[in-house]
Design a protein around this motif. Sequence first.
Motif, PDB file in Angstrom:
ATOM      1  N   GLY A   7       0.834  -1.206   0.000  1.00 41.05           N
ATOM      2  CA  GLY A   7       0.000   0.000   0.000  1.00 41.05           C
ATOM      3  C   GLY A   7       0.858   1.241   0.000  1.00 41.05           C
ATOM      4  N   GLY A   8       1.910   1.218  -0.799  1.00 40.19           N
ATOM      5  CA  GLY A   8       2.952   2.246  -0.690  1.00 40.19           C
ATOM      6  C   GLY A   8       2.797   3.454  -1.586  1.00 40.19           C
ATOM      7  N   THR A   9       1.647   3.588  -2.244  1.00 37.94           N
ATOM      8  CA  THR A   9       1.524   4.687  -3.206  1.00 37.94           C
ATOM      9  C   THR A   9       0.464   5.717  -2.833  1.00 37.94           C
ATOM     10  OG1 THR A   9      -0.040   3.439  -4.586  1.00 37.94           O
ATOM     11  CG2 THR A   9       2.299   3.183  -5.066  1.00 37.94           C
ATOM     12  N   ALA A  35      -2.748   2.533 -10.795  1.00 35.85           N
ATOM     13  CA  ALA A  35      -1.443   2.705 -11.440  1.00 35.85           C
ATOM     14  C   ALA A  35      -1.046   4.174 -11.499  1.00 35.85           C
ATOM     15  CB  ALA A  35      -1.474   2.112 -12.835  1.00 35.85           C
ATOM     16  N   ALA A  36      -2.031   5.082 -11.608  1.00 39.25           N
ATOM     17  CA  ALA A  36      -1.705   6.505 -11.671  1.00 39.25           C
ATOM     18  C   ALA A  36      -1.057   6.969 -10.374  1.00 39.25           C
ATOM     19  CB  ALA A  36      -2.967   7.318 -11.957  1.00 39.25           C
ATOM     20  N   ALA A  37      -1.578   6.526  -9.232  1.00 39.68           N
ATOM     21  CA  ALA A  37      -0.976   6.886  -7.949  1.00 39.68           C
ATOM     22  C   ALA A  37       0.426   6.310  -7.826  1.00 39.68           C
ATOM     23  CB  ALA A  37      -1.858   6.403  -6.798  1.00 39.68           C
ATOM     24  N   ALA A  38       0.614   5.094  -8.331  1.00 37.02           N
ATOM     25  CA  ALA A  38       1.942   4.487  -8.297  1.00 37.02           C
ATOM     26  C   ALA A  38       2.934   5.294  -9.135  1.00 37.02           C
ATOM     27  CB  ALA A  38       1.870   3.051  -8.804  1.00 37.02           C
ATOM     28  N   ASP A  39       2.514   5.675 -10.325  1.00 42.37           N
ATOM     29  CA  ASP A  39       3.398   6.459 -11.197  1.00 42.37           C
ATOM     30  C   ASP A  39       3.754   7.803 -10.564  1.00 42.37           C
ATOM     31  OD1 ASP A  39       3.359   4.454 -13.074  1.00 42.37           O
ATOM     32  OD2 ASP A  39       1.823   5.398 -14.333  1.00 42.37           O
ATOM     33  N   ALA A  40       2.763   8.446  -9.940  1.00 46.98           N
ATOM     34  CA  ALA A  40       3.013   9.745  -9.314  1.00 46.98           C
ATOM     35  C   ALA A  40       3.984   9.618  -8.148  1.00 46.98           C
ATOM     36  CB  ALA A  40       1.701  10.352  -8.838  1.00 46.98           C
ATOM     37  N   THR A  41       3.845   8.557  -7.363  1.00 41.71           N
ATOM     38  CA  THR A  41       4.751   8.355  -6.232  1.00 41.71           C
ATOM     39  C   THR A  41       6.161   8.058  -6.715  1.00 41.71           C
ATOM     40  OG1 THR A  41       2.920   7.545  -4.888  1.00 41.71           O
ATOM     41  CG2 THR A  41       5.141   7.029  -4.118  1.00 41.71           C
ATOM     42  N   ALA A  54       7.730  -0.020  -8.391  1.00 40.52           N
ATOM     43  CA  ALA A  54       6.363  -0.296  -7.959  1.00 40.52           C
ATOM     44  C   ALA A  54       5.854  -1.561  -8.622  1.00 40.52           C
ATOM     45  CB  ALA A  54       5.441   0.874  -8.288  1.00 40.52           C
ATOM     46  N   PHE A  55       5.119  -2.362  -7.848  1.00 39.19           N
ATOM     47  CA  PHE A  55       4.619  -3.643  -8.336  1.00 39.19           C
ATOM     48  C   PHE A  55       3.174  -3.828  -7.904  1.00 39.19           C
ATOM     49  CE2 PHE A  55       9.173  -4.089  -7.397  1.00 39.19           C
ATOM     50  CZ  PHE A  55       9.647  -4.338  -8.684  1.00 39.19           C
ATOM     51  N   ALA A  56       2.337  -4.208  -8.843  1.00 38.16           N
ATOM     52  CA  ALA A  56       0.930  -4.469  -8.542  1.00 38.16           C
ATOM     53  C   ALA A  56       0.784  -5.859  -7.939  1.00 38.16           C
ATOM     54  CB  ALA A  56       0.089  -4.355  -9.811  1.00 38.16           C
ATOM     55  N   ALA A  57      -0.004  -5.957  -6.865  1.00 40.93           N
ATOM     56  CA  ALA A  57      -0.289  -7.253  -6.250  1.00 40.93           C
ATOM     57  C   ALA A  57      -1.466  -7.109  -5.306  1.00 40.93           C
ATOM     58  CB  ALA A  57       0.924  -7.783  -5.483  1.00 40.93           C
ATOM     59  N   ASP A  58      -2.282  -8.147  -5.252  1.00 40.97           N
ATOM     60  CA  ASP A  58      -3.338  -8.254  -4.255  1.00 40.97           C
ATOM     61  C   ASP A  58      -2.748  -8.974  -3.053  1.00 40.97           C
ATOM     62  OD1 ASP A  58      -5.510  -8.804  -2.671  1.00 40.97           O
ATOM     63  OD2 ASP A  58      -6.706  -9.751  -4.245  1.00 40.97           O
ATOM     64  N   VAL A  59      -2.509  -8.259  -1.969  1.00 39.74           N
ATOM     65  CA  VAL A  59      -1.813  -8.851  -0.831  1.00 39.74           C
ATOM     66  C   VAL A  59      -2.687  -9.836  -0.052  1.00 39.74           C
ATOM     67  CG1 VAL A  59      -0.083  -7.048  -0.559  1.00 39.74           C
ATOM     68  CG2 VAL A  59      -2.314  -6.801   0.561  1.00 39.74           C
TER      69      VAL A  59
END
Length: 241
Positions: A7-9, A35-41, A54-59
């Motif tokens: 949840g780092g973004t 993905a937009a929040a990930a890119d901005a972070t 950044a990596f997408a995953a359902d934890v």
Amino acid sequence: MKTLISGGTRGIGRATALDCAARGWPVALNYRGNAAAADATLAAIREAGGTAHAFAADVADPAQVARLFDQAEAALGGLDAVVVNAGIVEQVMPLAEMTPERLDRIVRVNLTAALYQAREAARRLPDGGTIVFVSSAAARLGSPGKYVDYAATKGGVDTLTIGLAKELAPRRIRVNGVRPGIIDTQIHADGGEPDRVAELGPTLPLGRAGTAAEVAAAITWLMSDAASYVSGAILDVAGGR
């Protein structure tokens, strides 16, 4: 300090990532779908001279958690620290009105997912590593009439923090938690209370809500050598509440 943050973004996770970057620590960030929040972070960290992936995953999916750790280790050349931060709330309501589907989702994302992440961290961190769980003041307040389901899962996270700290102590892996109180993030709007910070902030002992950066500072302190003799602790960042 090579760090993975779930949840780092957004919110506290994003603030923690920025704090890590300011300390010169490379980070791997997890997100689920934004993905937009990930890119901005990522852009903010890199513009500040930091290293981030950044990596997408359902934890809540153990296979995706294992893949996330594989990706983070490959990107960073190993891991020294894990921040178990990903979590959700649902619309405020009394427990009697909550559906089984809601309860299952809250438990899976907030508690079962924390266990999956903790298991991978215990398997992969080197001796001397560190884990920080992001809990909530709700764990000790109960959140009656709002989200006792969320509060119950965070109580489980507190217990996990204490037990895992003792379990991993022989390997000198420090395990701690933070319990944020009323913090100015998007989570309140997610729960159907977009004005909660403005309404409750002035009623708190310190007279205001907290910021994500203030919680992040507690997390990175617990990760740092300055907290080298701190393990099994749960630090309230709640303005005296």
